[in-house]
Scaffold this motif. Sequence first.
Motif, short mmCIF file in Angstrom:
data_model
loop_
_atom_site.label_atom_id
_atom_site.label_comp_id
_atom_site.label_asym_id
_atom_site.label_seq_id
_atom_site.Cartn_x
_atom_site.Cartn_y
_atom_site.Cartn_z
N LEU A 1 0.82 -1.20 0.00
CA LEU A 1 0.00 0.00 0.00
C LEU A 1 0.86 1.26 0.00
N LEU A 2 1.86 1.30 0.87
CA LEU A 2 2.69 2.49 1.01
C LEU A 2 3.56 2.75 -0.23
N GLU A 3 3.96 1.69 -0.89
CA GLU A 3 4.86 1.84 -2.04
C GLU A 3 4.12 1.92 -3.38
N LEU A 4 2.80 1.86 -3.33
CA LEU A 4 1.99 1.76 -4.54
C LEU A 4 2.21 2.91 -5.51
N THR B 1 -6.40 4.33 12.82
CA THR B 1 -6.92 3.03 13.22
C THR B 1 -6.91 2.07 12.02
N LYS B 2 -6.66 0.79 12.30
CA LYS B 2 -6.59 -0.21 11.23
C LYS B 2 -7.96 -0.49 10.62
N SER B 3 -9.02 -0.06 11.26
CA SER B 3 -10.35 -0.25 10.71
C SER B 3 -10.72 0.83 9.69
N SER B 4 -9.85 1.82 9.51
CA SER B 4 -10.12 2.91 8.58
C SER B 4 -9.82 2.49 7.14
N PRO B 5 -10.35 3.21 6.16
CA PRO B 5 -10.02 2.94 4.76
C PRO B 5 -8.51 3.09 4.54
N PRO B 6 -7.92 2.31 3.63
CA PRO B 6 -6.47 2.34 3.41
C PRO B 6 -5.92 3.73 3.10
N GLU B 7 -6.70 4.53 2.39
CA GLU B 7 -6.20 5.85 2.01
C GLU B 7 -5.93 6.75 3.22
N ARG B 8 -6.52 6.43 4.37
CA ARG B 8 -6.27 7.24 5.56
C ARG B 8 -4.79 7.16 5.96
N LEU B 9 -4.20 5.99 5.82
CA LEU B 9 -2.78 5.86 6.17
C LEU B 9 -1.93 6.70 5.22
N ILE B 10 -2.28 6.70 3.94
CA ILE B 10 -1.54 7.53 2.97
C ILE B 10 -1.71 9.00 3.30
N ASP B 11 -2.93 9.40 3.66
CA ASP B 11 -3.16 10.80 4.05
C ASP B 11 -2.31 11.16 5.27
N ALA B 12 -2.21 10.22 6.22
CA ALA B 12 -1.42 10.47 7.43
C ALA B 12 0.04 10.66 7.08
N VAL B 13 0.57 9.82 6.21
CA VAL B 13 1.97 9.94 5.80
C VAL B 13 2.22 11.30 5.16
N ASP B 14 1.34 11.69 4.24
CA ASP B 14 1.51 12.99 3.56
C ASP B 14 1.46 14.14 4.56
N SER B 15 0.50 14.11 5.49
CA SER B 15 0.37 15.19 6.47
C SER B 15 1.58 15.28 7.38
N VAL B 16 2.01 14.13 7.89
CA VAL B 16 3.15 14.12 8.81
C VAL B 16 4.42 14.59 8.12
N MET B 17 4.62 14.20 6.88
CA MET B 17 5.81 14.62 6.16
C MET B 17 5.78 16.12 5.82
N ARG B 18 4.59 16.71 5.87
CA ARG B 18 4.48 18.17 5.70
C ARG B 18 4.68 18.89 7.04
#
Length: 214
Positions: free
Chosen positions: A20-23, A103-120
Amino acid sequence: MIRILLVDDHPVVRAGYQRLLELEGRAQVVAQAGSVDEAWAAHRHHAPDLTITDIAMPGSGGLELLRRLREADPQARVIVFSMHDSEMLAERAFDQGASGFVTKSSPPERLIDAVDSVMRGERYIDPAPWREPAHDAGGAHERLASLTQREFEIFQLIARGASAAHCAQALHLSPKTVANHQSVIKEKLGVATLAGLVHIALHCGLLVTGAVEA
């Protein structure tokens, strides 16, 4: 390219999240770990841009890893990725310096959103609704909030079925220190038995039924 350390005690789970992260080709999982000690060593060796860690793992768990990483590098970026959707757990993670909570129950895109936000440089918290009981019988949440961070870590381990000896080993403490903490925890929470601790953990969404360790 965002260099990521992925920490979870289930290899199949790590493999799925790596894909997912490397997609989109903007991130690379440079290291994986299945425990806090493995993650600590991998972080020192690879110096990733971002660490994504579960909380419930064998041993001391993700909050202890977060504490270690932030003590060693106050600028370390860490996203906590957990099956537990407890607001109190998220607050504990942010108190320890987490940059995001998903949370792991969230849609996969939430993790991608989190990565983008944190890296900003932003803090990210999953917008999913939190699982909190409609009625907090006996003020369990308020009593849990009175625990220090170390007491909370020990409480989590004990509630998951860990022995005092296991807690001491996982947290690099003496058995006597753990025993002292355990007495204080029971006093603060107003319980006299291990079953009482487990009940509070379940009530506050910090434990999945049956999720205990030897």
